[in-house]
Scaffold this motif. Structure first.
Motif, PDB file in Angstrom:
ATOM      1  N   THR A 194       5.035  -0.638   3.898  1.00  0.00           N
ATOM      2  CA  THR A 194       5.482  -0.685   2.119  1.00  0.00           C
ATOM      3  C   THR A 194       6.726   0.343   1.857  1.00  0.00           C
ATOM      4  OG1 THR A 194       3.286  -1.473   1.790  1.00  0.00           O
ATOM      5  CG2 THR A 194       4.525  -0.364  -0.058  1.00  0.00           C
ATOM      6  N   THR A 195       6.264   1.491   2.550  1.00  0.00           N
ATOM      7  CA  THR A 195       7.365   2.635   2.244  1.00  0.00           C
ATOM      8  C   THR A 195       8.689   2.446   3.153  1.00  0.00           C
ATOM      9  OG1 THR A 195       6.438   3.901   4.109  1.00  0.00           O
ATOM     10  CG2 THR A 195       5.765   4.473   1.815  1.00  0.00           C
ATOM     11  N   THR A 196       8.661   1.806   4.076  1.00  0.00           N
ATOM     12  CA  THR A 196      10.168   1.500   4.735  1.00  0.00           C
ATOM     13  C   THR A 196      10.684  -0.049   4.352  1.00  0.00           C
ATOM     14  OG1 THR A 196       8.749   0.455   6.570  1.00  0.00           O
ATOM     15  CG2 THR A 196       9.494   2.493   7.028  1.00  0.00           C
ATOM     16  N   ARG A 197       9.866  -0.419   3.807  1.00  0.00           N
ATOM     17  CA  ARG A 197      10.260  -1.911   3.013  1.00  0.00           C
ATOM     18  C   ARG A 197      10.680  -2.826   4.115  1.00  0.00           C
ATOM     19  NH1 ARG A 197      13.795  -1.050  -2.494  1.00  0.00           N
ATOM     20  NH2 ARG A 197      12.417   0.826  -3.550  1.00  0.00           N
ATOM     21  N   THR A 198       9.846  -2.838   5.281  1.00  0.00           N
ATOM     22  CA  THR A 198      10.044  -3.757   6.073  1.00  0.00           C
ATOM     23  C   THR A 198       8.973  -4.832   6.063  1.00  0.00           C
ATOM     24  OG1 THR A 198       8.810  -2.335   7.562  1.00  0.00           O
ATOM     25  CG2 THR A 198      11.072  -2.029   7.814  1.00  0.00           C
ATOM     26  N   THR A 199       9.510  -6.108   6.808  1.00  0.00           N
ATOM     27  CA  THR A 199       8.454  -6.909   6.724  1.00  0.00           C
ATOM     28  C   THR A 199       7.267  -6.591   7.578  1.00  0.00           C
ATOM     29  OG1 THR A 199      10.362  -8.405   6.678  1.00  0.00           O
ATOM     30  CG2 THR A 199       8.359  -9.691   7.062  1.00  0.00           C
ATOM     31  N   PHE A 200       5.901  -6.987   7.145  1.00  0.00           N
ATOM     32  CA  PHE A 200       4.760  -6.817   8.045  1.00  0.00           C
ATOM     33  C   PHE A 200       4.417  -8.090   8.511  1.00  0.00           C
ATOM     34  CE2 PHE A 200       0.175  -6.019   7.888  1.00  0.00           C
ATOM     35  CZ  PHE A 200       0.315  -4.826   8.883  1.00  0.00           C
ATOM     36  N   LEU A 201       4.279  -8.270   9.671  1.00  0.00           N
ATOM     37  CA  LEU A 201       3.398  -9.362  10.328  1.00  0.00           C
ATOM     38  C   LEU A 201       2.472  -9.049  10.991  1.00  0.00           C
ATOM     39  CD1 LEU A 201       6.940  -9.702  11.034  1.00  0.00           C
ATOM     40  CD2 LEU A 201       6.242 -11.842  11.368  1.00  0.00           C
ATOM     41  N   VAL A 210       0.865  -1.131  -0.136  1.00  0.00           N
ATOM     42  CA  VAL A 210       0.026   0.016  -0.008  1.00  0.00           C
ATOM     43  C   VAL A 210       0.900   1.342  -0.005  1.00  0.00           C
ATOM     44  CG1 VAL A 210      -1.859   1.404   1.194  1.00  0.00           C
ATOM     45  CG2 VAL A 210      -1.745  -1.022   1.314  1.00  0.00           C
ATOM     46  N   ASN A 211       0.572   2.119  -0.801  1.00  0.00           N
ATOM     47  CA  ASN A 211       1.376   3.567  -0.622  1.00  0.00           C
ATOM     48  C   ASN A 211       0.532   4.452  -0.019  1.00  0.00           C
ATOM     49  OD1 ASN A 211       3.563   2.988  -2.084  1.00  0.00           O
ATOM     50  ND2 ASN A 211       2.392   2.396  -3.945  1.00  0.00           N
ATOM     51  N   CYS A 253      -9.305   2.697   8.461  1.00  0.00           N
ATOM     52  CA  CYS A 253      -7.825   2.641   7.925  1.00  0.00           C
ATOM     53  C   CYS A 253      -6.864   2.429   8.794  1.00  0.00           C
ATOM     54  CB  CYS A 253      -7.668   3.875   7.249  1.00  0.00           C
ATOM     55  SG  CYS A 253      -6.624   4.110   5.838  1.00  0.00           S
ATOM     56  N   LYS A 254      -6.954   1.770   9.980  1.00  0.00           N
ATOM     57  CA  LYS A 254      -5.815   1.575  10.866  1.00  0.00           C
ATOM     58  C   LYS A 254      -4.788   0.623  10.137  1.00  0.00           C
ATOM     59  CE  LYS A 254      -8.686   0.572  14.202  1.00  0.00           C
ATOM     60  NZ  LYS A 254      -9.909   1.094  13.692  1.00  0.00           N
ATOM     61  N   THR A 255      -5.280  -0.450   9.729  1.00  0.00           N
ATOM     62  CA  THR A 255      -4.446  -1.628   9.180  1.00  0.00           C
ATOM     63  C   THR A 255      -3.743  -1.085   8.049  1.00  0.00           C
ATOM     64  OG1 THR A 255      -6.265  -3.094   9.761  1.00  0.00           O
ATOM     65  CG2 THR A 255      -4.679  -3.936   8.346  1.00  0.00           C
ATOM     66  N   THR A 256      -4.649  -0.365   7.104  1.00  0.00           N
ATOM     67  CA  THR A 256      -4.122   0.118   5.760  1.00  0.00           C
ATOM     68  C   THR A 256      -2.937   1.108   6.213  1.00  0.00           C
ATOM     69  OG1 THR A 256      -6.216   0.075   4.746  1.00  0.00           O
ATOM     70  CG2 THR A 256      -4.618   0.955   3.430  1.00  0.00           C
TER      71      THR A 256
END
Ligand code: ATP
Length: 303
Positions: free
Chosen positions: A73-80, A14-15, A63-66
């Motif tokens: 996405t913008t930090t290119r970190t893993t999202f768990l 998501v951006n 929109c909390k999850t989004t």
């Protein structure tokens, strides 16, 4: 049958520009999530502590999850991501094991953001636990232990080689030079929790060093609704639809409701004529009679 943590890594991208309205909230999330992830050394320079955890609260579907996905996405970190349902188990110790393994996975895949959705259903207030009190207490103590063992260290070795700058809209004023960035290591795990019921979150979770940044995510106002409708209509071939009037007429709709509204309008257009290639005002009118707002004055007042 053992449950595992296989499903906890989320790859949906998501951006920031996919999110309508919420400009202040986006800025707060950038400060609380994006900056510590990308630029921990700036916090060190200013003598500021880096938060280990952030709590987002506000009405459902807003929109909390989004927002957290966009930060990942913008930090290119893993999202768990982990929620109460994933932790439900009749077996003693199973829920705690899943929490421990998820944190372990977050450390292994760091830099990472661990999203605890509906944190109140994972660990509600101890006084509200009822028959589940024992499990709730064990889960809370596991979670607190794990949170105490993670964080973003400020004494990282400076190398600048492996940090990954995100594409797209990033936090403008913190464009830090390559050589000032810190090395990526497994200490970079940030917990972001979300709830619609902040009153049910145990106070122990909100102490300094845990979920100590709290961000309110409000329902969309007129401008936000208009932006959300415009975003949705980028992928739907609308023709002759007055989005401003639609935004005015959808006062108590959440972002999730508006997304459903647009999909429903497209379904009406499709149902009317399979050969059609546009969604028109009348389809939105029909959709408004089917998709009702989730909010009302009473619910808005509550937040
Ligand atoms: P819940 O509390 O129920 O978990 P939530 O606050 O986490 O909900 P999301 O899951 O982020 O809400 O949003 C639900 C849907 O609504 C998503 O598909 C998202 O794209 C859309 N949505 C909500 N708010 C916005 C917004 N401001 N801009 C764009 N899309 C939005």
């Amino acid at each position: 049958l053992q449950k595992g943590v296989e499903g906890v890594v989320d790859v949906k991208q998501v951006n920031w520009k996919d999110i309508g309205g919420l400009h202040d909230v986006k800025q707060q999330i950038k400060q609380a999530v994006e900056w510590p992830m990308l630029h921990p050394e700036v916090f060190k320079r200013f003598g500021l502590p880096v938060s280990k955890g952030v709590l987002l609260y506000g009405p459902p579907g807003c929109c909390k999850t989004t927002l957290v996905r966009a930060a990942a996405t913008t930090t290119r970190t893993t999202f768990l991501s982990l929620n109460g349902a994933q932790l439900f188990s009749p077996f003693v110790g199973e829920s705690e094991r899943i929490v421990t393994e998820t944190f372990q996975k977050a450390r292994t895949l760091a830099p990472s953001i661990l999203f605890l959705d509906e944190i109140d259903s994972i660990v509600g207030k101890r006084s509200e636990g009822g028959s589940h009190r024992g499990v709730q207490e064990r889960l809370l103590s596991t979670l607190l232990n794990e949170m105490d063992g993670i964080g973003i260290r400020l004494d990282d070795k400076v190398t600048g080689s492996s940090n990954k700058e995100a594409e797209g809209e990033t936090s403008g004023q913190t464009q830090v030079k390559e050589d000032q960035k810190t090395d990526v290591d497994n200490s970079r795990v940030l917990v972001v929790a979300a709830t619609n019921r902040p009153d049910l979150v145990d106070a122990a979770l909100l102490r300094p060093g845990r979920l100590d940044r709290i961000v309110y995510v409000p329902h969309p106002d007129y401008q936000a609704r208009l932006e959300i409708l415009k975003i949705q209509c980028k992928t739907i071939p609308v023709n002759d639809v007055d989005l401003e009037t639609l935004a005015t007429n959808t006062q108590y709709y959440t972002g999730a409701d508006l997304t459903s509204l647009c999909r429903e309008a497209a379904m009406f257009a499709m149902t009317e004529n399979l050969e059609a290639n546009e969604v028109r005002e009348r389809h939105f009118h029909a959709a408004l009679s089917v998709v009702k707002p989730s909010l009302n004055d009473f619910l808005i007042e509550k937040y």
